[in-house]
Design a protein around this motif. Structure first.
Motif, PDB file in Angstrom:
ATOM      1  N   ALA A   1       0.816  -1.228   0.000  1.00 33.37           N
ATOM      2  CA  ALA A   1       0.000   0.000   0.000  1.00 33.37           C
ATOM      3  C   ALA A   1       0.842   1.266   0.000  1.00 33.37           C
ATOM      4  N   ASN A   2       2.144   1.096   0.100  1.00 31.83           N
ATOM      5  CA  ASN A   2       3.060   2.244   0.126  1.00 31.83           C
ATOM      6  C   ASN A   2       2.738   3.190   1.279  1.00 31.83           C
ATOM      7  N   THR A   3       2.367   2.631   2.368  1.00 30.53           N
ATOM      8  CA  THR A   3       2.077   3.466   3.533  1.00 30.53           C
ATOM      9  C   THR A   3       3.204   3.442   4.554  1.00 30.53           C
ATOM     10  N   ALA A   4       4.075   2.508   4.340  1.00 29.07           N
ATOM     11  CA  ALA A   4       5.155   2.390   5.340  1.00 29.07           C
ATOM     12  C   ALA A   4       6.152   3.531   5.213  1.00 29.07           C
TER      13      ALA A   4
ATOM     14  N   SER B   1      12.576   9.951   6.915  1.00 29.75           N
ATOM     15  CA  SER B   1      12.446  10.248   8.333  1.00 29.75           C
ATOM     16  C   SER B   1      10.980  10.235   8.769  1.00 29.75           C
ATOM     17  N   SER B   2      10.787  10.101  10.060  1.00 30.77           N
ATOM     18  CA  SER B   2       9.418  10.098  10.565  1.00 30.77           C
ATOM     19  C   SER B   2       8.738  11.447  10.318  1.00 30.77           C
ATOM     20  N   ALA B   3       9.529  12.538  10.363  1.00 30.84           N
ATOM     21  CA  ALA B   3       8.947  13.864  10.107  1.00 30.84           C
ATOM     22  C   ALA B   3       8.456  13.971   8.671  1.00 30.84           C
ATOM     23  N   GLN B   4       9.296  13.408   7.769  1.00 26.50           N
ATOM     24  CA  GLN B   4       8.879  13.423   6.366  1.00 26.50           C
ATOM     25  C   GLN B   4       7.655  12.539   6.164  1.00 26.50           C
ATOM     26  N   THR B   5       7.633  11.411   6.842  1.00 26.54           N
ATOM     27  CA  THR B   5       6.476  10.534   6.751  1.00 26.54           C
ATOM     28  C   THR B   5       5.206  11.254   7.202  1.00 26.54           C
ATOM     29  N   SER B   6       5.315  11.987   8.293  1.00 29.59           N
ATOM     30  CA  SER B   6       4.150  12.732   8.798  1.00 29.59           C
ATOM     31  C   SER B   6       3.703  13.799   7.809  1.00 29.59           C
ATOM     32  N   ALA B   7       4.680  14.472   7.214  1.00 30.52           N
ATOM     33  CA  ALA B   7       4.349  15.527   6.267  1.00 30.52           C
ATOM     34  C   ALA B   7       3.641  14.972   5.038  1.00 30.52           C
ATOM     35  N   ILE B   8       4.167  13.823   4.581  1.00 28.27           N
ATOM     36  CA  ILE B   8       3.526  13.210   3.406  1.00 28.27           C
ATOM     37  C   ILE B   8       2.106  12.792   3.751  1.00 28.27           C
ATOM     38  N   THR B   9       1.947  12.184   4.924  1.00 25.10           N
ATOM     39  CA  THR B   9       0.618  11.734   5.327  1.00 25.10           C
ATOM     40  C   THR B   9      -0.353  12.916   5.454  1.00 25.10           C
TER      41      THR B   9
ATOM     42  N   SER C   1       3.258  19.688   3.298  1.00 24.37           N
ATOM     43  CA  SER C   1       4.552  20.274   2.962  1.00 24.37           C
ATOM     44  C   SER C   1       4.638  20.743   1.525  1.00 24.37           C
ATOM     45  N   LYS C   2       3.691  20.333   0.676  1.00 20.93           N
ATOM     46  CA  LYS C   2       3.843  20.618  -0.755  1.00 20.93           C
ATOM     47  C   LYS C   2       2.998  21.827  -1.162  1.00 20.93           C
ATOM     48  N   ASN C   3       3.093  22.934  -0.430  1.00 18.70           N
ATOM     49  CA  ASN C   3       2.283  24.114  -0.721  1.00 18.70           C
ATOM     50  C   ASN C   3       3.036  25.188  -1.483  1.00 18.70           C
ATOM     51  N   THR C   4       4.186  24.895  -1.968  1.00 24.91           N
ATOM     52  CA  THR C   4       4.882  25.816  -2.858  1.00 24.91           C
ATOM     53  C   THR C   4       5.406  25.015  -4.039  1.00 24.91           C
TER      54      THR C   4
END
Lengths: 67, 308
Positions: free
Chosen positions: B48-51, B56-64, B68-71
């Protein structure tokens, strides 16, 4: 001799040509009668104006009659 | 290993013979751990590509959270901006539109919910005042007719004669209505006419005329055959398709007449009148214009329909 109906050029039939020629002849007679009547009207108007002047009416008074 | 007496029989090692956590990574051969040896939950997460392993965990949280992709990179051209993107002014042309067909010169864009893009290029629909037919005289003709163009769509029609010239000097111009696709020649036309005439010398004349049993309607007298003096008129025809009453025709005309061929020696003439065909109440199918003698040699005639 031709005519146009809805932008299409069409030959007149023999009967139509005959009728057309008769109408052209009659039109000349009618036109002459109209011109004679018009000339008579102009003559009579001039005569009427002259008689009114002889009665003493001025041009302004005659003009006010719109004759 | 040496033994006293007989060598002990071999015994398979079971999991209970081993302490927990003693198999080191080095004891597992490269490329030996199959999917079956990995927990099902991990396999599902990978599928499921959720792992999001390897970040990093911070990047994982941002993706979830997708925060982070507002620019974006700064865009230029027809779409501009680095945050909210904007279509520049004056750049969207026909090629950018999703339309169900190709554009045609003179067509208009029409909403069509069932079509691809929900828009279609179409010929403009008829308005309230529409040209139904026209004729430009390019060779001598004894008459000009429009027939079959009256319909229930319009209640009033206007016939416009523009720049008509005839071969016979001092001819008249007549009108006849048409019924069942033929000129009506019966002597039941009635018309009342006022004519104003001004002569180059300064004399004016006004005549009132008409007819009650003519076989045509006189629109104009004293037409000129000189190319400098054309005949022009407007003729209004009211409700020609009506079959229960007589139809009214109004006309206005202007013409010149130069009786001696001189352009400085002329009559200037204006007619205004009303007419009808009183012989029956049959619907008109058309109208015919013709000179009293000779032919029309140039000019145009147009028929318009008007909604009321």
């Amino acid at each position: 001799m031709k005519k146009i109906i809805n932008n299409e050029l069409i030959d007149l039939t023999t009967d139509e040509v005959t009728a057309r020629q008769a109408e052209e002849t009659q039109a000349v007679i009618d036109k002459q009668a109209e011109e004679t009547a018009e000339a008579n009207a102009i003559t009579k108007k001039a005569s009427a104006v002259a008689k009114l002047k002889a009665l003493g009416l001025t041009d302004e008074e005659i003009g006010a009659l719109k004759i | 290993m040496s033994y006293i007496g007989s060598t002990p029989a071999n015994k398979l090692v079971t999991s209970s013979d081993m302490e927990d956590g003693i198999v080191t990574t080095a004891k597992i051969a490269n490329d030996a751990a199959t999917a079956d040896k990995i927990a099902n939950a991990v396999n599902s997460a990978i599928t499921a590509n959720t792992a999001k392993t390897g970040i990093s965990s911070a990047q994982t949280s941002a993706i979830t959270a997708n925060t982070s992709k507002n620019t974006n990179a700064t865009h230029s051209g027809e779409v501009t901006g680095s945050g909210a993107l904007t279509i520049a002014d004056n750049v969207v042309d026909e090629a950018n539109l999703k339309v169900s067909n190709s554009a045609v010169n003179g067509y208009v864009l029409t909403a069509r919910s069932g079509n691809n893009g929900q828009m279609t290029w179409e010929e403009a629909g008829g308005g309230d005042f529409v040209k139904l037919g026209s004729t430009t005289v390019s060779s001598a003709v004894a008459s000009i007719s429009f027939d079959g163009l009256f319909s229930s769509t319009y209640k009033k029609y206007q016939l416009i004669g523009n720049g008509l010239l005839q071969s016979a000097n001092n001819s008249l111009c007549y009108l006849r209505v048409r019924q069942s696709n033929s000129d009506v020649t019966g002597s039941s036309y009635i018309y009342a006419d006022t004519m104003n005439r001004f002569i180059h010398s300064g004399a004016a004349y006004q005549g009132v005329g008409g007819a009650s049993s003519d076989n045509k309607i006189k629109l104009i007298d004293n037409q000129s055959s000189n190319n400098s003096f054309t005949t022009n008129f407007d003729i209004d025809i009211y409700d020609p398709q009506n079959s229960s009453r007589r139809k009214l025709i109004l006309y206005r005309s202007a013409s010149w007449y130069n009786h001696d061929g001189s352009t400085s020696n002329f009559y200037w003439k204006h007619h205004i009148g009303a007419a009808t065909y009183r012989g029956n109440t049959t619907a008109f199918s058309g109208v015919t214009i013709y000179p009293s003698s000779g032919n029309f040699t140039s000019g145009s005639l147009s028929l318009y329909g008007l909604k009321l």
